[in-house]
Design a protein around this motif. Structure first.
Motif, mmCIF file in Angstrom:
data_model
loop_
_atom_site.group_PDB
_atom_site.id
_atom_site.type_symbol
_atom_site.label_atom_id
_atom_site.label_comp_id
_atom_site.label_asym_id
_atom_site.label_seq_id
_atom_site.Cartn_x
_atom_site.Cartn_y
_atom_site.Cartn_z
ATOM 1 N N LEU A 1 2.602 11.532 4.375
ATOM 2 C CA LEU A 1 1.182 11.674 4.034
ATOM 3 C C LEU A 1 0.785 13.142 3.889
ATOM 4 N N ASN A 2 1.434 14.016 4.624
ATOM 5 C CA ASN A 2 1.173 15.443 4.468
ATOM 6 C C ASN A 2 1.607 15.935 3.090
ATOM 7 N N ILE A 3 2.721 15.404 2.587
ATOM 8 C CA ILE A 3 3.152 15.756 1.237
ATOM 9 C C ILE A 3 2.106 15.298 0.223
ATOM 10 N N VAL A 4 1.615 14.067 0.423
ATOM 11 C CA VAL A 4 0.579 13.529 -0.463
ATOM 12 C C VAL A 4 -0.683 14.380 -0.386
ATOM 13 N N LYS A 5 -1.050 14.773 0.825
ATOM 14 C CA LYS A 5 -2.250 15.592 1.013
ATOM 15 C C LYS A 5 -2.097 16.954 0.349
ATOM 16 N N GLU A 6 -0.902 17.519 0.435
ATOM 17 C CA GLU A 6 -0.640 18.810 -0.209
ATOM 18 C C GLU A 6 -0.781 18.736 -1.724
ATOM 19 N N LYS A 7 -0.628 17.529 -2.263
ATOM 20 C CA LYS A 7 -0.794 17.336 -3.701
ATOM 21 C C LYS A 7 -2.271 17.264 -4.103
ATOM 22 N N GLY A 8 -3.172 17.264 -3.115
ATOM 23 C CA GLY A 8 -4.594 17.265 -3.417
ATOM 24 C C GLY A 8 -5.333 16.000 -3.034
ATOM 25 N N ALA A 9 -4.630 15.033 -2.433
ATOM 26 C CA ALA A 9 -5.300 13.793 -2.033
ATOM 27 C C ALA A 9 -6.228 14.052 -0.850
ATOM 28 N N ASP A 10 -7.431 13.518 -0.917
ATOM 29 C CA ASP A 10 -8.426 13.689 0.133
ATOM 30 C C ASP A 10 -8.282 12.557 1.145
ATOM 31 N N ILE A 11 -7.327 12.712 2.046
ATOM 32 C CA ILE A 11 -7.042 11.645 3.001
ATOM 33 C C ILE A 11 -7.121 12.171 4.428
ATOM 34 N N ASP A 12 -7.487 11.275 5.317
ATOM 35 C CA ASP A 12 -7.524 11.564 6.744
ATOM 36 C C ASP A 12 -6.337 10.841 7.371
ATOM 37 N N LEU A 13 -5.365 11.619 7.819
ATOM 38 C CA LEU A 13 -4.126 11.032 8.328
ATOM 39 C C LEU A 13 -4.361 10.087 9.498
ATOM 40 N N GLU A 14 -5.378 10.348 10.286
ATOM 41 C CA GLU A 14 -5.641 9.528 11.469
ATOM 42 C C GLU A 14 -6.180 8.144 11.097
ATOM 43 N N LYS A 15 -6.668 7.982 9.879
ATOM 44 C CA LYS A 15 -7.207 6.693 9.448
ATOM 45 C C LYS A 15 -6.159 5.820 8.755
ATOM 46 N N ILE A 16 -4.965 6.355 8.587
ATOM 47 C CA ILE A 16 -3.926 5.608 7.859
ATOM 48 C C ILE A 16 -2.822 5.232 8.834
ATOM 49 N N ASP A 17 -2.725 3.952 9.127
ATOM 50 C CA ASP A 17 -1.643 3.479 9.971
ATOM 51 C C ASP A 17 -0.690 2.613 9.134
ATOM 52 N N TYR A 18 0.288 2.048 9.781
ATOM 53 C CA TYR A 18 1.322 1.286 9.077
ATOM 54 C C TYR A 18 0.737 0.101 8.309
ATOM 55 N N ASP A 19 -0.319 -0.495 8.855
ATOM 56 C CA ASP A 19 -0.920 -1.668 8.211
ATOM 57 C C ASP A 19 -1.574 -1.340 6.874
ATOM 58 N N CYS A 20 -1.780 -0.063 6.602
ATOM 59 C CA CYS A 20 -2.397 0.334 5.328
ATOM 60 C C CYS A 20 -1.404 0.278 4.170
ATOM 61 N N PHE A 21 -0.121 0.181 4.473
ATOM 62 C CA PHE A 21 0.915 0.201 3.449
ATOM 63 C C PHE A 21 1.288 -1.218 3.021
ATOM 64 N N GLU A 22 1.484 -1.405 1.727
ATOM 65 C CA GLU A 22 1.966 -2.690 1.212
ATOM 66 C C GLU A 22 2.766 -2.450 -0.057
ATOM 67 N N THR A 23 3.692 -3.353 -0.325
ATOM 68 C CA THR A 23 4.560 -3.233 -1.507
ATOM 69 C C THR A 23 4.311 -4.373 -2.494
ATOM 70 N N GLU A 24 4.701 -4.121 -3.742
ATOM 71 C CA GLU A 24 4.663 -5.129 -4.803
ATOM 72 C C GLU A 24 3.291 -5.809 -4.884
ATOM 73 N N VAL A 25 2.266 -4.992 -4.965
ATOM 74 C CA VAL A 25 0.891 -5.505 -4.981
ATOM 75 C C VAL A 25 0.442 -5.718 -6.420
ATOM 76 N N VAL A 26 0.035 -6.944 -6.735
ATOM 77 C CA VAL A 26 -0.517 -7.231 -8.062
ATOM 78 C C VAL A 26 -1.915 -6.659 -8.142
ATOM 79 N N LEU A 27 -2.145 -5.820 -9.127
ATOM 80 C CA LEU A 27 -3.430 -5.149 -9.273
ATOM 81 C C LEU A 27 -4.305 -5.924 -10.251
ATOM 82 N N GLN A 28 -5.445 -6.340 -9.798
ATOM 83 C CA GLN A 28 -6.328 -7.129 -10.654
ATOM 84 C C GLN A 28 -7.785 -6.748 -10.378
#
Length: 356
Positions: free
Chosen positions: A36-63
């Motif tokens: 997440l620090n790498i992502v943040k260094e790219k300019g993403a406005d994220i709060d690392l403390e608000k992102i836990d493992y449950d926030c991650f998911e794979t193969e998500v159909v976007l609709q």
């Protein structure tokens, strides 16, 4: 037969399995924070403390309300209106779907800061990603490359620098299987005597036959060729040395080359003997008809292309790989350098109709 001593052997061997494993490893907070620090260094406005493992998911159909917007490899959903999409590519030659990255951008309401590609260095379609993205959003090539592309090699290096692979056996196995299957390049160093042997014209034949460095030199040259990580028509372990050449055909369907173009790389012994070029990239037509016209067209596209004419082999159109020059470059792996030069040739030939 020796079985690979890695817990993920034969389990992690394609893009889908890598994606699932990488996402699963996000349960370990040190790795999650590092990523997440790498992502943040790219300019993403994220709060690392608000992102836990449950926030991650794979193969998500976007609709959305209008239609389906593709399938995200990894999505981080902090809340319903705060999502980040990650597209995963493992192979350097892996293509894009027709809708990437446009469908993702539409789903994200064209928010350029929420879409990332995780790619291997030297990924062939980076320019295509930038072209499609820029056409859709007028987002600059430079911004995309700097802010929206993360390289696997960068992630792995950060893991090693932080010594997370020493602290966690699962992360260690992940790093090792990624290196072994996709990102490891063997360091091949030529001695001064071997470099001298590359130019054999000034050496007596008897000296060559009795010099123990000759087989060492040949073995290293083969390793440079075998270390190239590109899509080839044959599995490298199944290709045997030929008395006239040793090398591989590029799988042109993976790179969008015209059906009339063939690209080969390796050792052409006659060219080495006559032109002092141990390793060459050869460009030739699928058929021998109009060979002269073909070579003229190639030379107009690639000025460094050379022609060698031989009674037995006919006309050979080749681009030399200056092995002697690159052996002094300690900053870059020889196989990786050869790989880049092959891709430069392929890029110049892409979308060219040779006989038109």
């Amino acid at each position: 037969m020796t079985r690979n001593n890695n817990i993920f052997h034969n389990l992690v061997k394609n893009e889908t399995s890598v994606t699932e494993l990488f996402c699963n490893l996000m349960r370990f907070k040190p790795l999650r924070v590092l990523f997440l620090n790498i992502v943040k260094e790219k300019g993403a406005d994220i709060d690392l403390e608000k992102i836990d493992y449950d926030c991650f998911e794979t193969e998500v159909v976007l609709q959305d309300d209008e239609k389906k917007r593709g399938r995200a490899d990894i999505i981080i959903e902090i809340d319903e209106n705060n999502k980040y999409i990650f597209e995963i590519k493992i192979e350097r030659w892996c293509g894009l779907t027709e809708s990437q990255p446009v469908s993702y951008l539409d789903y994200l309401n064209r928010d350029d800061k929420r879409l990332f590609f995780i790619l291997p260095e030297g990924y062939y379609n980076i320019s295509e990603i930038c072209k499609r993205w820029n056409s859709h959003n007028s987002y600059s090539f430079e911004n995309i490359k700097q802010n929206n592309i993360i390289y696997w090699e960068q992630i792995i290096k950060r893991i090693k620098d932080a010594e997370l692979d020493k602290l966690n056996p699962f992360i260690k196995e992940f790093v090792e299987i990624m290196d072994e299957n996709w990102f490891y390049y063997e360091d091949i160093v030529f001695t001064q005597e071997e470099i001298r042997l590359l130019d054999s014209k000034n050496l007596e034949e008897y000296h060559l036959m009795t010099n123990s460095n000759v087989p060492k030199l040949m073995n290293k040259i083969f390793k440079v060729i075998e270390g190239v990580n590109l899509a080839c028509n044959s599995k490298k372990e199944s290709v045997e040395q030929n008395s006239d050449y040793y090398g591989y055909w590029i799988k042109k369907s993976s790179y969008g080359l015209d059906d009339d173009i063939e690209v080969w790389f390796g050792v052409q012994y006659i060219v080495w003997e006559k032109r002092d070029c141990p390793i060459v990239i050869e460009v030739l037509p699928s058929s021998e008809e109009n060979n002269k016209k073909f070579i003229e067209k190639v030379q107009s596209i690639i000025p460094e292309a050379r022609l060698y004419e031989d009674e037995d082999f006919g006309e050979i159109c080749y681009i030399p790989f200056d092995l002697k020059k690159h052996t002094g470059d300690t900053e870059e792996n020889l196989s990786k350098r050869l790989e880049e030069e092959i891709m430069n040739v392929v890029e110049k030939l892409k979308d060219v109709k040779v006989f038109s």
